[in-house]
Design a protein around this motif. Structure first.
Motif, PDB file in Angstrom:
ATOM      1  N   ILE A 168       0.854  -1.184   0.000  1.00  0.00           N
ATOM      2  CA  ILE A 168       0.000   0.000   0.000  1.00  0.00           C
ATOM      3  C   ILE A 168       0.890   1.233   0.000  1.00  0.00           C
ATOM      4  N   GLN A 170      -0.240   4.557  -0.971  1.00  0.00           N
ATOM      5  CA  GLN A 170      -0.952   5.762  -0.541  1.00  0.00           C
ATOM      6  C   GLN A 170      -2.368   5.409  -0.090  1.00  0.00           C
ATOM      7  N   ILE A 171      -2.870   6.205   0.841  1.00  0.00           N
ATOM      8  CA  ILE A 171      -4.257   6.117   1.286  1.00  0.00           C
ATOM      9  C   ILE A 171      -4.862   7.495   1.113  1.00  0.00           C
ATOM     10  N   ASP A 172      -5.805   7.621   0.189  1.00  0.00           N
ATOM     11  CA  ASP A 172      -6.374   8.926  -0.148  1.00  0.00           C
ATOM     12  C   ASP A 172      -5.285   9.948  -0.456  1.00  0.00           C
ATOM     13  N   THR A 176       2.202   6.338   2.703  1.00  0.00           N
ATOM     14  CA  THR A 176       2.181   5.479   3.888  1.00  0.00           C
ATOM     15  C   THR A 176       3.562   5.265   4.486  1.00  0.00           C
ATOM     16  N   ALA A 184      -2.071   4.052   9.677  1.00  0.00           N
ATOM     17  CA  ALA A 184      -2.516   3.647   8.347  1.00  0.00           C
ATOM     18  C   ALA A 184      -3.872   2.943   8.416  1.00  0.00           C
ATOM     19  N   MET A 188      -7.892   4.012   6.825  1.00  0.00           N
ATOM     20  CA  MET A 188      -8.759   3.161   6.008  1.00  0.00           C
ATOM     21  C   MET A 188     -10.112   2.909   6.654  1.00  0.00           C
ATOM     22  N   VAL A 196     -12.799   5.487   0.172  1.00  0.00           N
ATOM     23  CA  VAL A 196     -11.373   5.664   0.382  1.00  0.00           C
ATOM     24  C   VAL A 196     -10.648   5.091  -0.830  1.00  0.00           C
ATOM     25  N   LEU A 198      -7.110   3.622  -2.405  1.00  0.00           N
ATOM     26  CA  LEU A 198      -5.822   3.013  -2.079  1.00  0.00           C
ATOM     27  C   LEU A 198      -4.980   2.901  -3.345  1.00  0.00           C
TER      28      LEU A 198
END
Length: 424
Positions: A168, A170-172, A176, A184, A188, A196, A198
């Protein structure tokens, strides 16, 4: 006879002698103070700390007393405390930032701060319920990358096609790389129905994918129990354990009893992509299969060994094969190592994740918490598997498959386990 002048000289000498003695005593006292200061470090005397400083100090004390490495990654832990106390802490968030900076100096991604909402979420997840996209994640112990261990069956992540081993990025849109594990996970999570995005890097074939997921309520059922009747002469009880939650042992025991009543003559225990969970749950589940023998050794900061032994209450003596892969981690490795070293099971699959450290949770006064590495574990044959993993008895590579494909002809590891059971 002493003349007046001589008497004055004598009195002056006496006074000089007294001054010399007092001067010497004062110098000695100063030397002792400096020595004590050097031994113990500066002592807080009647110093008033703010509430935010007290939170920081409590975190420092917990690590000071409990952390596995008493060299604290080869640094002066007391001096670090003093350096941070010289900094102004404007609010609680500043205190959290100081704690996270302090913990980062340990170079241990598993020792981390849990803000109040993160601490509550972790407590909830170990009891068998959570809300979000349905991903089991962990930090790679070698690269510290955020990786998917496995999607939860039926979750938005599983339905979208996210696979174990995906990284993963990036989240939004938020990278990360600098995020602790719980931070993290918190990004989510969110209200049911919200979205959201990913950004995922897939290793085979290497590619970048973006997934827009709709958060949903995730019901955790840690155990799947099914009877495989493909070979009528040798029915096989299949048990898949998703995580080591508080109710995992009871559900697995019930599944074993049900399969036994249906005529199972052997078992396949599937620990693939199981990220672990509660240490005690792993020990308790090992006791369902082992009638005697050591389950695991733990080693504390003083190098002292402690052991957990089977309680002589195994539910079955039927033959057992355990499926493992790179996503088999932590408590899963404790269970797999115990069954392998005691000769109770044959391990089939791929080398496991390699997380041999044990964390304890500590609550801070403001309902935040710390996860602190307090010990490491060794298998019954004294193998330290941290960053090494457990090599199965029969190595069978497997490309990623969906949950619907588990147990089918494309599941090479499962088919190898069936053959191992039938061959005896």
């Amino acid at each position: 006879m002493i003349e007046g002048r001589d008497l004055q000289l004598l009195a002056r000498n006496v006074r000089n002698d007294q001054r010399s003695r007092w001067g010497g005593l004062l110098k000695l006292a100063l030397i002792l103070v400096v020595m004590v200061w050097g031994w113990l470090g500066p002592v807080d005397v009647a110093q008033a700390f703010s509430e935010d400083q007290k939170i920081f100090l409590q975190a420092w004390r917990i690590v000071n007393q409990a952390y596995l490495d008493d060299s604290f990654n080869h640094q002066n832990w007391w001096r670090l405390r003093q350096d941070y106390l010289q900094r102004p802490l404007a609010d609680r968030e500043a205190a959290y930032g100081a704690i996270e900076e302090m913990l980062a100096t340990l170079d241990d991604p598993f020792t981390r701060l849990l803000r109040p909402e993160q601490y509550r979420s972790l407590q909830v997840s170990t009891t068998g319920a959570l809300s979000g996209v349905g991903l089991q994640i962990d930090l790679n112990p070698n690269t510290h990358d955020l990786e998917v261990v496995a999607p939860i069956p039926g979750s938005p992540a599983e339905q979208a096609g996210i696979l174990g081993g995906d990284r993963i990025l990036q989240i939004d849109g938020q990278d990360t790389a600098p995020l602790p594990l719980e931070a993290a996970a918190q990004l989510m999570r969110g209200p049911q129905g919200t979205r959201v995005t990913l950004t995922i890097q897939r290793p085979k074939p290497e590619a970048i994918h973006k997934f827009e997921l709709v958060r949903d309520r995730i019901a955790l059922n840690p155990v799947v129990a099914q009877l495989d009747r493909q070979n009528p002469q040798f029915p096989i009880g299949y048990l898949r354990l998703a995580q080591f939650s508080a109710n995992a042992r009871a559900e697995l025991a019930q599944g074993m009893v049900n399969l036994e009543n249906q005529g199972a003559k052997g078992y396949i225990l599937d620990l693939r992509n199981n990220p672990g969970g509660l240490l005690q749950a792993g020990i308790d589940i090992a006791g369902l299969w082992l009638d005697d023998g050591t389950i695991v050794y733990t080693v504390n900061r003083q190098g002292m060994l402690d052991s957990f032994d089977a309680p002589h209450h195994a539910l079955t003596t039927a033959p057992l094969v355990v499926l493992v892969n790179q996503g088999t981690a932590s408590a899963s490795e404790i269970l797999a190592g115990a069954l392998q070293d005691n000769g109770r099971a044959v391990l089939v699959g791929e080398r496991t994740f390699g997380k041999g450290l044990i964390q304890s949770l500590f609550e801070l006064p403001d309902d935040s918490g710390l996860a602190v590495t307090v010990a490491k574990y060794e298998t019954p044959n004294h193998h330290d598997i941290h960053r090494l993993g457990i090599l199965p008895d029969q190595v069978v590579p497997q490309d990623p498959i969906t949950l619907e494909q588990v147990g089918t002809a494309v599941d090479r590891q499962y088919q190898a386990a069936v053959q191992a059971l039938i061959a005896g």
